[in-house]
Design an enzyme around this catalytic site. Structure first.
Site, PDB file in Angstrom:
ATOM      1  N   ASN A  64      -6.146 -19.811  -3.020  1.00  0.00           N
ATOM      2  CA  ASN A  64      -5.825 -19.482  -1.829  1.00  0.00           C
ATOM      3  C   ASN A  64      -6.894 -20.495  -0.721  1.00  0.00           C
ATOM      4  O   ASN A  64      -7.958 -20.235  -1.217  1.00  0.00           O
ATOM      5  CB  ASN A  64      -5.677 -18.084  -1.269  1.00  0.00           C
ATOM      6  CG  ASN A  64      -5.414 -18.110   0.275  1.00  0.00           C
ATOM      7  OD1 ASN A  64      -6.145 -18.347   1.063  1.00  0.00           O
ATOM      8  ND2 ASN A  64      -4.280 -17.633   0.473  1.00  0.00           N
TER       9      ASN A  64
ATOM     10  N   ASN B 224      -3.125 -21.567   3.158  1.00  0.00           N
ATOM     11  CA  ASN B 224      -3.257 -20.594   4.117  1.00  0.00           C
ATOM     12  C   ASN B 224      -2.980 -21.254   5.542  1.00  0.00           C
ATOM     13  O   ASN B 224      -4.108 -22.021   5.932  1.00  0.00           O
ATOM     14  CB  ASN B 224      -4.580 -19.638   4.077  1.00  0.00           C
ATOM     15  CG  ASN B 224      -4.490 -18.634   5.335  1.00  0.00           C
ATOM     16  OD1 ASN B 224      -3.665 -18.270   5.853  1.00  0.00           O
ATOM     17  ND2 ASN B 224      -5.438 -17.723   5.388  1.00  0.00           N
TER      18      ASN B 224
ATOM     19  N   CYS C 210      -3.993 -17.659   9.255  1.00  0.00           N
ATOM     20  CA  CYS C 210      -4.878 -16.628   9.452  1.00  0.00           C
ATOM     21  C   CYS C 210      -4.999 -16.381  10.904  1.00  0.00           C
ATOM     22  O   CYS C 210      -5.268 -17.189  11.820  1.00  0.00           O
ATOM     23  CB  CYS C 210      -6.378 -16.932   8.650  1.00  0.00           C
ATOM     24  SG  CYS C 210      -7.457 -15.399   8.986  1.00  0.00           S
TER      25      CYS C 210
ATOM     26  N   LYS D 141       1.294 -20.623   2.789  1.00  0.00           N
ATOM     27  CA  LYS D 141       1.521 -19.065   3.258  1.00  0.00           C
ATOM     28  C   LYS D 141       1.675 -19.206   4.911  1.00  0.00           C
ATOM     29  O   LYS D 141       0.862 -19.627   5.477  1.00  0.00           O
ATOM     30  CB  LYS D 141       0.116 -18.407   2.939  1.00  0.00           C
ATOM     31  CG  LYS D 141       0.291 -16.700   3.144  1.00  0.00           C
ATOM     32  CD  LYS D 141      -0.735 -16.161   2.463  1.00  0.00           C
ATOM     33  CE  LYS D 141      -0.832 -14.766   2.829  1.00  0.00           C
ATOM     34  NZ  LYS D 141      -1.978 -14.048   2.266  1.00  0.00           N
TER      35      LYS D 141
ATOM     36  N   GLY E  27      -0.343  -3.743   5.639  1.00  0.00           N
ATOM     37  CA  GLY E  27      -0.110  -2.188   4.873  1.00  0.00           C
ATOM     38  C   GLY E  27       1.345  -2.095   5.224  1.00  0.00           C
ATOM     39  O   GLY E  27       2.043  -2.639   5.943  1.00  0.00           O
TER      40      GLY E  27
ATOM     41  N   GLY F  25       2.923  -5.102   2.981  1.00  0.00           N
ATOM     42  CA  GLY F  25       3.244  -3.571   2.972  1.00  0.00           C
ATOM     43  C   GLY F  25       3.781  -2.922   1.552  1.00  0.00           C
ATOM     44  O   GLY F  25       4.161  -1.864   1.535  1.00  0.00           O
TER      45      GLY F  25
HETATM   46  C1  LIG Z   1      -9.274  -7.545   4.141  1.00  0.00           C
HETATM   47  C2  LIG Z   1      -8.028  -8.508   3.885  1.00  0.00           C
HETATM   48  C3  LIG Z   1      -8.379 -10.033   3.872  1.00  0.00           C
HETATM   49  C4  LIG Z   1      -7.457 -10.995   3.799  1.00  0.00           C
HETATM   50  N1  LIG Z   1      -7.993 -12.225   3.394  1.00  0.00           N
HETATM   51  C5  LIG Z   1      -6.952 -13.244   3.205  1.00  0.00           C
HETATM   52  C6  LIG Z   1      -7.383 -14.516   2.881  1.00  0.00           C
HETATM   53  O1  LIG Z   1      -8.632 -14.899   2.552  1.00  0.00           O
HETATM   54  N2  LIG Z   1      -6.387 -15.306   2.908  1.00  0.00           N
HETATM   55  C7  LIG Z   1      -4.978 -15.127   2.922  1.00  0.00           C
HETATM   56  O2  LIG Z   1      -4.012 -16.016   2.926  1.00  0.00           O
HETATM   57  N3  LIG Z   1      -4.734 -13.968   3.474  1.00  0.00           N
HETATM   58  C8  LIG Z   1      -5.466 -12.928   3.466  1.00  0.00           C
HETATM   59  N4  LIG Z   1      -5.148 -11.696   3.776  1.00  0.00           N
HETATM   60  C9  LIG Z   1      -3.586 -11.274   3.898  1.00  0.00           C
HETATM   61  C10 LIG Z   1      -3.054 -10.557   2.528  1.00  0.00           C
HETATM   62  O3  LIG Z   1      -3.281 -11.463   1.606  1.00  0.00           O
HETATM   63  C11 LIG Z   1      -1.579 -10.270   2.985  1.00  0.00           C
HETATM   64  O4  LIG Z   1      -0.901 -11.538   3.304  1.00  0.00           O
HETATM   65  C12 LIG Z   1      -1.347  -9.399   4.107  1.00  0.00           C
HETATM   66  O5  LIG Z   1      -2.331  -8.314   4.080  1.00  0.00           O
HETATM   67  C13 LIG Z   1      -0.142  -8.640   4.088  1.00  0.00           C
HETATM   68  O6  LIG Z   1       0.220  -7.850   3.021  1.00  0.00           O
HETATM   69  P1  LIG Z   1      -0.258  -6.280   2.624  1.00  0.00           P
HETATM   70  O7  LIG Z   1       0.548  -5.575   3.827  1.00  0.00           O
HETATM   71  O8  LIG Z   1       0.313  -6.109   1.293  1.00  0.00           O
HETATM   72  O9  LIG Z   1      -1.696  -6.082   2.761  1.00  0.00           O
HETATM   73  C14 LIG Z   1      -5.988 -10.582   3.919  1.00  0.00           C
HETATM   74  C15 LIG Z   1      -5.757  -9.427   3.941  1.00  0.00           C
HETATM   75  C16 LIG Z   1      -6.596  -8.238   4.145  1.00  0.00           C
HETATM   76  C17 LIG Z   1      -6.349  -6.795   4.372  1.00  0.00           C
END
Ligand SMILES: Cc1cc2nc3c(=O)[nH]c(=O)nc-3n(C[C@H](O)[C@H](O)[C@H](O)COP(=O)(O)O)c2cc1C
Length: 310
Positions: free
Chosen positions: A106, A134, A137, A172, A224, A251
């Site tokens: 990523n 990505n 963000c 993404k 989440g 989530g």
């Molecule tokens: C603590 C944290 C750090 C994250 N860092 C990145 C990142 O560096 N690059 C990215 O593309 N997504 C990042 N994400 C997003 C996750 O990869 C994911 O797309 C998002 O949390 C939704 O999925 P979930 O609900 O299963 O957590 C991050 C999410 C969290 C919670």
């Protein structure tokens, strides 16, 4: 009496030219650099691992507090903290590339030039199966969201990066847009091999006693179980809007959630926040997928993709 032997279950899926042994991927930012999770599982069982997002230069991230728990989710404002390309290649890659599964990197940049430059360097690294770009963000000023919310900029960025690299390119997407399908189509037209969605939802939390923000950066990204129904709707819509594979994120806490995303059209899924609650979630989801196939007398997970009936 003849014993009936069940055919072996086939959990493999394809993301363009990339073949995964199963559709379960550890999401960026919630799985460290893999090593942090080695005491909880055999990492090679996962379909792929995506480490924390990488930039050309090291980034310190946002001021604390950077995580705040909400009902059914968390807000994070890590701010894409990472050691930068060079330290990643030297200190993190040697471990990651030894794991017998796909390694997807990523990455993000502040400008189109930076994105292209970094993509080229990552493309040259040994042991990398694909890149996840990505453009989404929500809690840093740059970090891609400027690109990911405009379909013309998405097209331009994706086509520039695509022609600069050999490996599969996953784009993404941000959910913080009016029409995520339009952005997905622009990524497809630009040459993306797949899209992954969603990243986190831009959000805030207020401390009622101090009347100040709970996060040092004011804004954070919500992830989440709270976001799952919206993420699922977006994955379903995007699956109908593009022909390239879609990777579902948002989530996913258990196998049933993953199955919903696959039925909605996702060829693979990523597990994010759940890793922070139960580091073995990925392994448990794989087990649950197998159980579901057996219960439904199916032997290939591929046959489940997009079976959602309306
Ligand atoms: C603590 C944290 C750090 C994250 N860092 C990145 C990142 O560096 N690059 C990215 O593309 N997504 C990042 N994400 C997003 C996750 O990869 C994911 O797309 C998002 O949390 C939704 O999925 P979930 O609900 O299963 O957590 C991050 C999410 C969290 C919670």
């Amino acid at each position: 009496m003849m014993m009936k032997i069940a055919p072996p279950l086939d959990l493999s899926v394809c993301i363009g030219k990339l073949e995964l042994k199963n559709p379960v991927i550890a999401a960026s930012g919630t799985f460290g650099y893999g090593q942090e999770f080695e005491n909880f599982m055999d990492l090679s069982q996962l379909g792929a691992i995506i480490p924390k997002g990488i930039s050309l230069k090291p980034m310190p991230g946002n001021p604390p507090p950077r995580i705040f728990e909400t009902n059914g989710g968390i807000l994070n404002s890590i701010g894409l903290q990472n050691p930068g390309f060079q330290a990643f290649a030297k200190e993190k890659l040697p471990y990651l590339k030894k794991i017998k599964t796909n390694l997807i990197i990523n990455f993000f940049g502040n400008t189109q030039k930076e994105y292209v430059q970094l993509a080229r360097r990552l493309d040259d690294l040994p042991g990398v199966s694909g890149l996840e770009m990505n453009i989404s963000c929500p809690n840093v000023k740059q970090g891609g969201i400027i690109f990911g919310s405009d379909h013309r900029m998405t097209y331009r960025l994706v086509s520039e990066v695509r022609k600069s690299i050999q490996r599969p390119l996953i784009v993404k997407l941000s959910p913080n847009v009016t029409d995520i399908s339009a952005i997905a189509r622009s990524a497809e037209e630009g040459g993306a091999d797949a899209v992954s969605l969603v990243n986190t939802f831009r959000a805030i939390a207020i401390n009622i006693y101090s009347k100040k923000p709970e996060l040092g950066n004011i804004f954070g990204g919500l992830s989440g179980p709270a976001i799952k129904p919206i993420a699922l709707r977006m994955v379903w819509e995007v699956s109908q809007a593009v022909k390239i594979p879609v990777i579902g994120i948002g989530g996913i806490m258990k196998a049933e959630d993953a199955i919903e995303f696959i039925l909605a059209g996702a060829s693979a899924i990523q597990i994010g926040t759940a890793n922070l609650i139960n580091p073995r979630t990925g392994i448990e989801v794989i087990r649950g997928l197998k159980k579901y196939l057996i219960q439904n007398k199916m032997d290939r997970i591929k046959d489940l993709i997009g079976l959602f009936k309306i």
